[in-house]
Scaffold this motif. Structure first.
Motif, mmCIF file in Angstrom:
data_model
loop_
_atom_site.group_PDB
_atom_site.id
_atom_site.type_symbol
_atom_site.label_atom_id
_atom_site.label_comp_id
_atom_site.label_asym_id
_atom_site.label_seq_id
_atom_site.Cartn_x
_atom_site.Cartn_y
_atom_site.Cartn_z
ATOM 1 N N UNK A 218 0.802 -1.213 0.000
ATOM 2 C CA UNK A 218 0.000 0.000 0.000
ATOM 3 C C UNK A 218 0.835 1.263 0.000
ATOM 4 N N UNK A 219 1.969 1.228 0.701
ATOM 5 C CA UNK A 219 2.881 2.377 0.701
ATOM 6 C C UNK A 219 3.512 2.566 -0.684
ATOM 7 N N UNK A 334 10.132 -9.663 14.199
ATOM 8 C CA UNK A 334 9.792 -10.374 15.427
ATOM 9 C C UNK A 334 8.728 -9.639 16.240
ATOM 10 N N UNK A 335 8.585 -8.342 15.988
ATOM 11 C CA UNK A 335 7.582 -7.549 16.701
ATOM 12 C C UNK A 335 6.235 -7.558 15.984
ATOM 13 N N UNK A 336 6.249 -7.951 14.714
ATOM 14 C CA UNK A 336 5.006 -8.043 13.957
ATOM 15 C C UNK A 336 4.473 -6.738 13.416
ATOM 16 N N UNK A 337 5.221 -5.635 13.564
ATOM 17 C CA UNK A 337 4.690 -4.345 13.110
ATOM 18 C C UNK A 337 5.417 -3.759 11.897
ATOM 19 N N UNK A 338 6.637 -4.207 11.598
ATOM 20 C CA UNK A 338 7.406 -3.709 10.455
ATOM 21 C C UNK A 338 7.551 -2.183 10.488
ATOM 22 N N UNK A 339 7.609 -1.601 11.675
ATOM 23 C CA UNK A 339 7.577 -0.141 11.777
ATOM 24 C C UNK A 339 8.786 0.540 11.154
ATOM 25 N N UNK A 340 9.944 -0.134 11.094
ATOM 26 C CA UNK A 340 11.125 0.519 10.528
ATOM 27 C C UNK A 340 10.920 0.844 9.046
ATOM 28 N N UNK A 341 10.006 0.125 8.383
ATOM 29 C CA UNK A 341 9.632 0.446 7.004
ATOM 30 C C UNK A 341 8.234 1.046 6.913
ATOM 31 N N UNK A 342 7.273 0.462 7.632
ATOM 32 C CA UNK A 342 5.894 0.952 7.561
ATOM 33 C C UNK A 342 5.795 2.404 8.020
ATOM 34 N N UNK A 343 6.734 2.836 8.856
ATOM 35 C CA UNK A 343 6.729 4.209 9.329
ATOM 36 C C UNK A 343 7.312 5.214 8.359
ATOM 37 N N UNK A 344 7.805 4.756 7.204
ATOM 38 C CA UNK A 344 8.327 5.673 6.178
ATOM 39 C C UNK A 344 7.153 6.136 5.320
ATOM 40 N N UNK A 345 6.787 7.388 5.443
ATOM 41 C CA UNK A 345 5.645 7.919 4.698
ATOM 42 C C UNK A 345 5.920 7.915 3.201
ATOM 43 N N UNK A 350 8.468 9.828 -2.392
ATOM 44 C CA UNK A 350 8.282 10.650 -3.594
ATOM 45 C C UNK A 350 9.207 11.856 -3.569
ATOM 46 N N UNK A 351 9.331 12.495 -2.419
ATOM 47 C CA UNK A 351 10.211 13.658 -2.302
ATOM 48 C C UNK A 351 11.662 13.293 -2.605
ATOM 49 N N UNK A 352 12.113 12.140 -2.097
ATOM 50 C CA UNK A 352 13.489 11.705 -2.325
ATOM 51 C C UNK A 352 13.739 11.409 -3.799
ATOM 52 N N UNK A 353 12.790 10.733 -4.451
ATOM 53 C CA UNK A 353 12.940 10.425 -5.879
ATOM 54 C C UNK A 353 13.002 11.702 -6.694
ATOM 55 N N UNK A 354 12.107 12.621 -6.432
ATOM 56 C CA UNK A 354 12.078 13.876 -7.192
ATOM 57 C C UNK A 354 13.355 14.673 -6.958
ATOM 58 N N UNK A 355 13.891 14.616 -5.739
ATOM 59 C CA UNK A 355 15.144 15.310 -5.465
ATOM 60 C C UNK A 355 16.298 14.759 -6.273
#
Length: 378
Positions: A218-219, A334-345, A350-355
């Motif tokens: 989805x991201x 192991x935490x089941x949340x994947x926050x280190x990636x899911x937390x990347x908006x 898009x901003x990084x690619x355009x830069x």
């Protein structure tokens, strides 16, 4: 006068042991180049896993490969080797009469199983990092400073290993050289998707072998939608056959059609496509290291599973969300949340690619990598 240690100056048949993934093999290529440069006339054979061995046709520093799925390494989707297979490998190595073995490992791996294998095969010189005293399993022991004193990039770790025997770098870039047929196949596939390969375009590779390293579908869809609205530069999804379900999931979520080359290019074709892309977007996986080897500007969605595998030698943005469970070294969260990636908006992607698009396709040394994690963790 040569600075190579005297015992190594006559070594010509060298076994390079790297038994994990394709990206790990690529990050050893500067060290392999240092060996070739310091030991004129030497031939390098890789002892590698099935996935690592797949890179060999595109690495000029490697002359030959022996494939082995080692039972002391993280398992691949193949049957576990039997004791008889291990004994057969000892015989194979002995028959090749190697003069020396260089055992490349991350600091979380032990070199001792491979050292024993090489010692049993009668390889007279054996070099590796090792935390504990290996006694006679290694003739050239480099006490491992990681992670107690520092954690180095994987490229720096392997260069330090061969520097121990007097082999200095012969160029710091990673090696991956697609063939002419790969370039032709990539160009033809792009044209069939309606993309002019000589004009700017963006390659998106959402796959990764480990579930913990995959940015959510989805991201990806949201980031692609934002890019489609912000630029008329074409977007192309890429990956292997195994990535098709993920790519189809992303495509179903998109408000606009985005072509996919998944399953249509081999490894060399993927490399050729990465070579001509204006910007690549990947997880921290093998394609990221191929892009780095080819000098392609890169946005890397970096799961915080380990700290030492950021892009090397190309202009890049490294995006992650900081978490307390960082550097878990796990293939599944192991935490089941994947926050280190899911937390990347997706807006940050898009901003990084355009830069990077605006800055052009210029390459830069490894220091140009920009690690982007906001202080507030957002």
């Amino acid at each position: 006068m040569s600075t190579v240690h005297p015992a190594w100056r006559a070594a010509r048949r060298i076994l390079c042991v790297r038994l994990d993934s394709l990206g790990d093999v690529l990050m050893c290529t500067p060290a392999m180049r240092a060996l070739r440069s310091a030991l004129p006339g030497s031939r390098l054979t890789l002892l590698g896993s099935p996935s690592g061995a797949a890179a060999v046709p595109f690495i000029p520093e490697i002359d030959d490969v022996i494939v082995h799925a080692a039972p002391w390494m993280k398992g691949e989707a193949s049957p576990a080797p039997t004791p008889r297979a291990g004994l057969a490998l000892v015989d194979t190595l002995a028959a090749r009469a190697f003069d020396a073995a260089v055992i490349f490992t991350t600091y979380t791996q032990s070199a001792l199983p491979a050292a024993l294998l090489c010692q049993l095969a009668g390889i007279p010189l054996r070099l590796a990092h090792c935390r504990e005293n290996p006694y006679r399993l290694l003739t050239d022991w480099v006490p491992d400073p990681e992670p107690a004193s520092a954690v180095r990039h994987e490229v720096q770790r392997q260069l330090a290993l061969v520097r121990h025997i007097g082999c200095t770098p012969g160029g710091l870039g990673l090696s991956f050289v697609p063939h002419a047929a790969d370039h032709a196949a990539a160009a033809a596939s792009l044209r069939s998707a309606g993309i002019d390969p000589v004009r700017p375009w963006i390659l998106l590779h959402p796959g990764a072998s480990a579930a913990s390293r995959r940015y959510p579908a989805g991201h990806w869809a949201r980031a692609i939608a934002l890019l489609s609205a912000a630029t008329d530069v074409p977007l192309v999804l890429a990956g292997g056959v195994a990535d098709l379900p993920l790519i189809e999931d992303i495509q179903r979520r998109l408000p606009v059609p985005v072509p996919a080359l998944a399953g249509r290019l081999g490894l060399g074709g993927l490399g050729a496509a990465l070579r001509i892309a204006s910007v690549a977007v990947t997880n921290n996986s093998g394609p990221a290291h191929i892009a780095a080897a080819l000098g392609t500007p890169l946005v890397e969605l970096y799961a915080l599973t380990n700290p030492q595998h950021t892009p090397w030698g190309t202009r890049s943005r490294v995006l992650f969300h900081d978490v307390p469970c960082r550097f878990c070294f796990k293939s599944t969260c192991q935490e089941g949340h994947h926050d280190c990636l899911a937390g990347v908006a997706p807006e940050r992607v898009a901003e990084a690619v355009l830069g990077l698009l605006q800055r052009g396709a210029a390459t830069a040394p490894a220091a140009a990598t920009e690690v982007a994690a906001p202080a507030d963790g957002g």
